[in-house]
Motif scaffolding. Sequence first.
Motif, PDB file in Angstrom:
ATOM      1  N   VAL A  82       0.820  -1.212   0.000  1.00  0.00           N
ATOM      2  CA  VAL A  82       0.000   0.000   0.000  1.00  0.00           C
ATOM      3  C   VAL A  82       0.853   1.260   0.000  1.00  0.00           C
ATOM      4  O   VAL A  82       0.579   2.218  -0.732  1.00  0.00           O
ATOM      5  CB  VAL A  82      -0.952  -0.002   1.213  1.00  0.00           C
ATOM      6  N   THR A  83       1.886   1.295   0.813  1.00  0.00           N
ATOM      7  CA  THR A  83       2.672   2.523   0.974  1.00  0.00           C
ATOM      8  C   THR A  83       3.900   2.590   0.074  1.00  0.00           C
ATOM      9  O   THR A  83       4.465   3.670  -0.108  1.00  0.00           O
ATOM     10  CB  THR A  83       3.146   2.675   2.427  1.00  0.00           C
ATOM     11  N   GLY A  84       4.328   1.443  -0.472  1.00  0.00           N
ATOM     12  CA  GLY A  84       5.566   1.433  -1.243  1.00  0.00           C
ATOM     13  C   GLY A  84       6.798   1.519  -0.366  1.00  0.00           C
ATOM     14  O   GLY A  84       7.906   1.678  -0.873  1.00  0.00           O
ATOM     15  N   GLY A 239      -5.011  -2.175  -8.367  1.00  0.00           N
ATOM     16  CA  GLY A 239      -3.792  -2.965  -8.504  1.00  0.00           C
ATOM     17  C   GLY A 239      -3.236  -3.379  -7.155  1.00  0.00           C
ATOM     18  O   GLY A 239      -2.804  -4.524  -6.970  1.00  0.00           O
ATOM     19  N   ARG A 240      -3.254  -2.460  -6.194  1.00  0.00           N
ATOM     20  CA  ARG A 240      -2.762  -2.792  -4.847  1.00  0.00           C
ATOM     21  C   ARG A 240      -3.687  -3.798  -4.154  1.00  0.00           C
ATOM     22  O   ARG A 240      -3.222  -4.694  -3.451  1.00  0.00           O
ATOM     23  CB  ARG A 240      -2.640  -1.518  -4.011  1.00  0.00           C
ATOM     24  N   ARG A 241      -4.993  -3.635  -4.364  1.00  0.00           N
ATOM     25  CA  ARG A 241      -5.933  -4.575  -3.743  1.00  0.00           C
ATOM     26  C   ARG A 241      -5.706  -5.989  -4.284  1.00  0.00           C
ATOM     27  O   ARG A 241      -5.720  -6.980  -3.531  1.00  0.00           O
ATOM     28  CB  ARG A 241      -7.374  -4.119  -4.015  1.00  0.00           C
ATOM     29  N   ASP A 242      -5.487  -6.091  -5.588  1.00  0.00           N
ATOM     30  CA  ASP A 242      -5.231  -7.385  -6.206  1.00  0.00           C
ATOM     31  C   ASP A 242      -3.914  -7.970  -5.710  1.00  0.00           C
ATOM     32  O   ASP A 242      -3.830  -9.160  -5.358  1.00  0.00           O
ATOM     33  CB  ASP A 242      -5.197  -7.216  -7.730  1.00  0.00           C
ATOM     34  N   ALA A 243      -2.867  -7.134  -5.655  1.00  0.00           N
ATOM     35  CA  ALA A 243      -1.558  -7.600  -5.184  1.00  0.00           C
ATOM     36  C   ALA A 243      -1.628  -8.055  -3.735  1.00  0.00           C
ATOM     37  O   ALA A 243      -1.002  -9.053  -3.349  1.00  0.00           O
ATOM     38  CB  ALA A 243      -0.519  -6.490  -5.344  1.00  0.00           C
ATOM     39  N   LEU A 244      -2.383  -7.324  -2.934  1.00  0.00           N
ATOM     40  CA  LEU A 244      -2.507  -7.672  -1.521  1.00  0.00           C
ATOM     41  C   LEU A 244      -3.186  -9.038  -1.349  1.00  0.00           C
ATOM     42  O   LEU A 244      -2.775  -9.841  -0.497  1.00  0.00           O
ATOM     43  CB  LEU A 244      -3.306  -6.584  -0.801  1.00  0.00           C
ATOM     44  N   ARG A 245      -4.181  -9.300  -2.174  1.00  0.00           N
ATOM     45  CA  ARG A 245      -4.874 -10.581  -2.079  1.00  0.00           C
ATOM     46  C   ARG A 245      -3.929 -11.740  -2.399  1.00  0.00           C
ATOM     47  O   ARG A 245      -3.848 -12.713  -1.644  1.00  0.00           O
ATOM     48  CB  ARG A 245      -6.067 -10.598  -3.040  1.00  0.00           C
ATOM     49  N   TRP A 246      -3.177 -11.621  -3.515  1.00  0.00           N
ATOM     50  CA  TRP A 246      -2.293 -12.716  -3.898  1.00  0.00           C
ATOM     51  C   TRP A 246      -1.108 -12.845  -2.945  1.00  0.00           C
ATOM     52  O   TRP A 246      -0.671 -13.965  -2.640  1.00  0.00           O
ATOM     53  CB  TRP A 246      -1.797 -12.518  -5.330  1.00  0.00           C
ATOM     54  N   ALA A 247      -0.577 -11.734  -2.473  1.00  0.00           N
ATOM     55  CA  ALA A 247       0.557 -11.788  -1.542  1.00  0.00           C
ATOM     56  C   ALA A 247       0.146 -12.445  -0.223  1.00  0.00           C
ATOM     57  O   ALA A 247       0.935 -13.188   0.380  1.00  0.00           O
ATOM     58  CB  ALA A 247       1.091 -10.387  -1.285  1.00  0.00           C
ATOM     59  N   MET A 396      -2.414   4.723   5.605  1.00  0.00           N
ATOM     60  CA  MET A 396      -2.908   3.614   4.787  1.00  0.00           C
ATOM     61  C   MET A 396      -4.166   3.955   3.991  1.00  0.00           C
ATOM     62  O   MET A 396      -4.535   3.216   3.080  1.00  0.00           O
ATOM     63  CB  MET A 396      -3.209   2.408   5.688  1.00  0.00           C
ATOM     64  N   GLY A 397      -4.835   5.060   4.325  1.00  0.00           N
ATOM     65  CA  GLY A 397      -6.035   5.433   3.603  1.00  0.00           C
ATOM     66  C   GLY A 397      -7.101   4.364   3.697  1.00  0.00           C
ATOM     67  O   GLY A 397      -7.395   3.839   4.771  1.00  0.00           O
ATOM     68  N   ALA A 398      -7.668   3.994   2.552  1.00  0.00           N
ATOM     69  CA  ALA A 398      -8.737   2.996   2.522  1.00  0.00           C
ATOM     70  C   ALA A 398      -8.252   1.604   2.902  1.00  0.00           C
ATOM     71  O   ALA A 398      -9.070   0.716   3.173  1.00  0.00           O
ATOM     72  CB  ALA A 398      -9.364   2.960   1.122  1.00  0.00           C
ATOM     73  N   PHE A 399      -6.946   1.393   2.936  1.00  0.00           N
ATOM     74  CA  PHE A 399      -6.393   0.075   3.242  1.00  0.00           C
ATOM     75  C   PHE A 399      -6.051  -0.091   4.728  1.00  0.00           C
ATOM     76  O   PHE A 399      -5.466  -1.106   5.115  1.00  0.00           O
ATOM     77  CB  PHE A 399      -5.131  -0.172   2.412  1.00  0.00           C
ATOM     78  N   ARG A 400      -6.384   0.893   5.545  1.00  0.00           N
ATOM     79  CA  ARG A 400      -6.093   0.745   6.979  1.00  0.00           C
ATOM     80  C   ARG A 400      -6.898  -0.427   7.542  1.00  0.00           C
ATOM     81  O   ARG A 400      -7.934  -0.813   6.989  1.00  0.00           O
ATOM     82  CB  ARG A 400      -6.452   2.021   7.724  1.00  0.00           C
ATOM     83  N   LEU A 401      -6.437  -0.967   8.649  1.00  0.00           N
ATOM     84  CA  LEU A 401      -7.160  -2.062   9.284  1.00  0.00           C
ATOM     85  C   LEU A 401      -8.512  -1.588   9.803  1.00  0.00           C
ATOM     86  O   LEU A 401      -8.624  -0.476  10.320  1.00  0.00           O
ATOM     87  CB  LEU A 401      -6.347  -2.637  10.440  1.00  0.00           C
TER      88      LEU A 401
END
Length: 429
Positions: A82-84, A239-247, A396-401
Motif C-alpha cells: 500500500v505505501t511502497g 492494482g494494490r488490492r489485487d496484489a494484496l490478495r495474492w501476496a 494507509m487510507g482505505a487500506f487501513r485495518l
Amino acid sequence: MPVEDAARGAVAVPARASFWLRRFLAFIGPGYMVAVGYMDPGNWATDLQGGARFGYRLLSVILLANIMAVLLQALAARLGIVTGRDLAQACRDWLPRWANIPLWLTCEVAIIACDLAEVIGTAVALNLLFGLSIMAGTLISVLDVFLVLLLMQRGMRALEAFVITLLGIIAVCFGIQLVAASPSIGGILKGFVPSPHILTNPDMLYVAIGIIGATVMPHNLYLHSSLVKSRSYPRTVEGRRDALRWATWDSTLALTLALFINAAILIVAAAAFHGTKYQNVAEISDAWRLLSPVLGFGLASTLFAVALLAAGTNSTVTGTLAGQIVMEGFLHLRLPYWVRRLITRGIAVLPVIVIVALYGQGKVGDLLVLSQIVLSMQLPFAMIPLVWFVSSRQKMGAFRLTPLWAVLAWFVVLVIVGLNVKLLSDALF
C-alpha cells in the motif's frame, strides 16, 4: 530485496484479464522466503524438546503460533504494497529521528542472533553428516557468502527458486520420517486441541512459550514488507488490492508449510522419544544419534541432518536480504552484499568459536537458546510500529485495518510480547 534492486528486476505480473493461476504464480515466492525464518534451527530445539517431554500436547501451541504469524506477515505485506515502503523505511520516514537509531541497532542485534542460530545449525549438520568438528563447521559456514553472491547475481526468481527447493527437501525429509515414526493419528488430532493443562503445568508452559518465542522472527516483518514490492503490479487502488490478495495467499500457504514442518519435528520427537528413557533429549545432536536406532529406520538420522543443513543454508539467504533491507531502510546506506554478509557472519561466528574453544562442543546448544532469547527481546520493536502504521488512516487510507482487525492485531502483539517477556524473565532469573 532493496527497493532499487526490486525496481530494476521486478517480476512481471500478467494482466488482470489473465487466468487467475498465472497471476497467482507471479506472486509466489516472497512468502516462502519469509517462511524460512519459521523453521530455522532455533525452532528445532523447542519443537524437539516439546515432543520428547510432552508428546503431542503442544501441537496446539505450534498451530496458535502459526496463526499469529500468518496475521503479522499479512500486515507486513499490506504495509509494503500500500505505501511502497518497507517497515524500515516507514520507521525512518514516520518516526522521530531519535527513535530510529535504537530501532536499527536492536534489529541488527536480532539479525546477528538469527545468524548465530544459522551458524550453529549449519555447523551441527556438517558435524552429523560428515564428522567435521563444530569449530570446522563454524569456519566453513563463513564461505556461504559466495553462495549468496551467486544467487544475488541471478535475480529474485533464482533466489526464490533456491529457497523453495530447499524447503521442499526439508518437507520430504520430515514426511519420510513421519511415515517411519508411525505416530498415533488420534494423539495428533487431540494434540491440536488446546488444553488448559498447558497453562497449569509450569514445565509445559515454559516449553510452550519457547515455541511461540522461537516462531515469530522480527526480521521477517522487515523482509516481507520489502519483498512484496518486487512484483510489477499497477500502483493503483485496484492494482494494490489485487496484489494484496495474492501476496496474502502466498504467505499463508507458505506458512502452512512451515506449520507442517514444525509439527512434523514435534511429532517425530514425540513418537520416537516420549514415554521412553530418552524423553529428556533436548540437544539436536542427541536427537540425531537416537532417531535411527529408536525408529528402526537407518536413514532417519541422515534425513534429519540433511533437513537441518537445508534449513541453515536457507536462513543464510534470507538473513542476508533482511540485513541489507534494514540497513538501507533505516540509514539509507548500502554496502556490497559480500561486505554486509562477512560483517554479520563474522560477528555471529565469534561467540561459537570462543565457547567451543573454552568449553567444548557440548555448550553450543546453550548458545542456540541464547539466540532465541535475544530475538524475543527485539520482537516488540518490530511488531508495535508495524501494527501502528497499518492501523493509521493517514498512512494507509482505505487500506487501513478495520477496528475489529486492529483490535485483533494489537491482541496478538500483547500476547506475543507478554509470553516473550515471561520467557526472558524465566531464562534470566
